[in-house]
Design an enzyme around this catalytic site. Sequence first.
Site, mmCIF file in Angstrom:
data_model
loop_
_atom_site.group_PDB
_atom_site.id
_atom_site.type_symbol
_atom_site.label_atom_id
_atom_site.label_comp_id
_atom_site.label_asym_id
_atom_site.label_seq_id
_atom_site.Cartn_x
_atom_site.Cartn_y
_atom_site.Cartn_z
ATOM 1 N N ASN A 14 0.870 -1.182 0.000
ATOM 2 C CA ASN A 14 0.000 0.000 0.000
ATOM 3 C C ASN A 14 0.906 1.231 0.000
ATOM 4 O O ASN A 14 1.517 1.543 1.017
ATOM 5 C CB ASN A 14 -0.897 -0.049 1.253
ATOM 6 N N LYS A 16 0.088 4.283 -0.337
ATOM 7 C CA LYS A 16 -0.574 5.454 0.255
ATOM 8 C C LYS A 16 -0.389 6.696 -0.639
ATOM 9 O O LYS A 16 -0.328 6.568 -1.852
ATOM 10 C CB LYS A 16 -0.069 5.671 1.686
ATOM 11 N N HIS A 100 -9.693 1.085 4.840
ATOM 12 C CA HIS A 100 -8.412 1.228 5.532
ATOM 13 C C HIS A 100 -8.603 2.148 6.744
ATOM 14 O O HIS A 100 -9.397 3.083 6.699
ATOM 15 C CB HIS A 100 -7.368 1.817 4.572
ATOM 16 N N GLU A 102 -6.934 4.501 7.862
ATOM 17 C CA GLU A 102 -6.709 5.933 7.594
ATOM 18 C C GLU A 102 -7.934 6.567 6.954
ATOM 19 O O GLU A 102 -8.100 7.788 6.994
ATOM 20 C CB GLU A 102 -5.445 6.100 6.727
ATOM 21 N N GLU A 172 -5.650 -5.055 10.557
ATOM 22 C CA GLU A 172 -4.668 -3.989 10.760
ATOM 23 C C GLU A 172 -4.973 -3.264 12.069
ATOM 24 O O GLU A 172 -5.785 -2.329 12.085
ATOM 25 C CB GLU A 172 -4.726 -3.005 9.600
ATOM 26 N N GLY A 178 2.058 2.258 10.772
ATOM 27 C CA GLY A 178 2.989 3.370 10.644
ATOM 28 C C GLY A 178 3.664 3.765 11.941
ATOM 29 O O GLY A 178 4.259 4.840 12.042
ATOM 30 N N SER A 218 3.157 -2.079 10.350
ATOM 31 C CA SER A 218 4.596 -2.086 10.641
ATOM 32 C C SER A 218 5.278 -3.404 10.270
ATOM 33 O O SER A 218 6.203 -3.854 10.944
ATOM 34 C CB SER A 218 4.849 -1.743 12.112
HETATM 35 P P1 PGA Z 1 2.643 0.333 7.651
HETATM 36 O O1 PGA Z 1 1.195 0.533 6.997
HETATM 37 O O2 PGA Z 1 3.192 -0.954 7.113
HETATM 38 O O3 PGA Z 1 3.428 1.521 7.236
HETATM 39 O O4 PGA Z 1 2.426 0.260 9.139
HETATM 40 C C1 PGA Z 1 0.333 -0.560 6.809
HETATM 41 C C2 PGA Z 1 -0.948 -0.091 6.191
HETATM 42 O O5 PGA Z 1 -1.403 1.004 6.494
HETATM 43 O O6 PGA Z 1 -1.542 -0.799 5.367
#
Ligand code: PGA
Length: 255
Positions: A14, A16, A100, A102, A172, A178, A218
Amino acid sequence: MSDWPRRPRLVVGNWKMNKTPTECAALAAAIRREVGDAPRARVAVCPPFPALTAVRTALDGSPILLGAQNLHPEAAGAFTGEVSGAMLSSCGCVLVLVGHSERRHGMGESDALVARKLRAALRERLSPVVCVGETLDERERDLTREVLTRQIAAAFGGLAREPARQCVIAYEPVWAIGTGRVATRDQAAEAHRVIREALGGSLSGESGGQIPVLYGGSVTPQNIGDLVSAEEVDGVLVGGASLEAASFSRIVAAA
Ligand code: PGA
């Protein structure tokens, strides 16, 4: 798409809101080189919308699949700034992230909206990667099971067996996205069991069992081995570590 096999595992990057179309095409080409023509895992990347076409071109003839990060629940119309599933399919996407964290927490997406987006993806023959997960506060208040069960029931309740088989779920935990704070193997395995149980309640046991459940939050080349050593983990959704070909391909190799 045909059913996702339980094995090989699925690794989804992803990207982003990062990189221009030119940079995305270069990253896709580098991932393609590093991952090779016959990766052990199934691999997909989800660039930002403006880069979809450039990335599709860079991946032409490769087994790496193209995905998007979001879609609108309606097929077309007066929805300024939105993108439909039909548009994504026409750009070569075969999967799309839905719900997601976010978007749930940053853009106010409700369980009901996520359910509509899931169905919109299926209408366009896109595999929705439905993201679920608890916040830190919810985990600390011992609400993880409740939150995951609610999110799965809202998304999958009433879905027919055939379309359900096209879906993917990503667990997640919001506190792991993140942050560099990854869930332990046991935390991931436990959450995946809860998700399977909730799926069993929403769908017939048979179709629920065929839906891959990925872990995200992460994930790095260092922790991937431990995570996928849990048999409940069918693959990973990778954010930060998918932005460099070297780290992403190491994750693919270890998955
Ligand atoms: P990250 O993000 O690996 O940077 O923690 C995962 C995601 O948001 O899908």
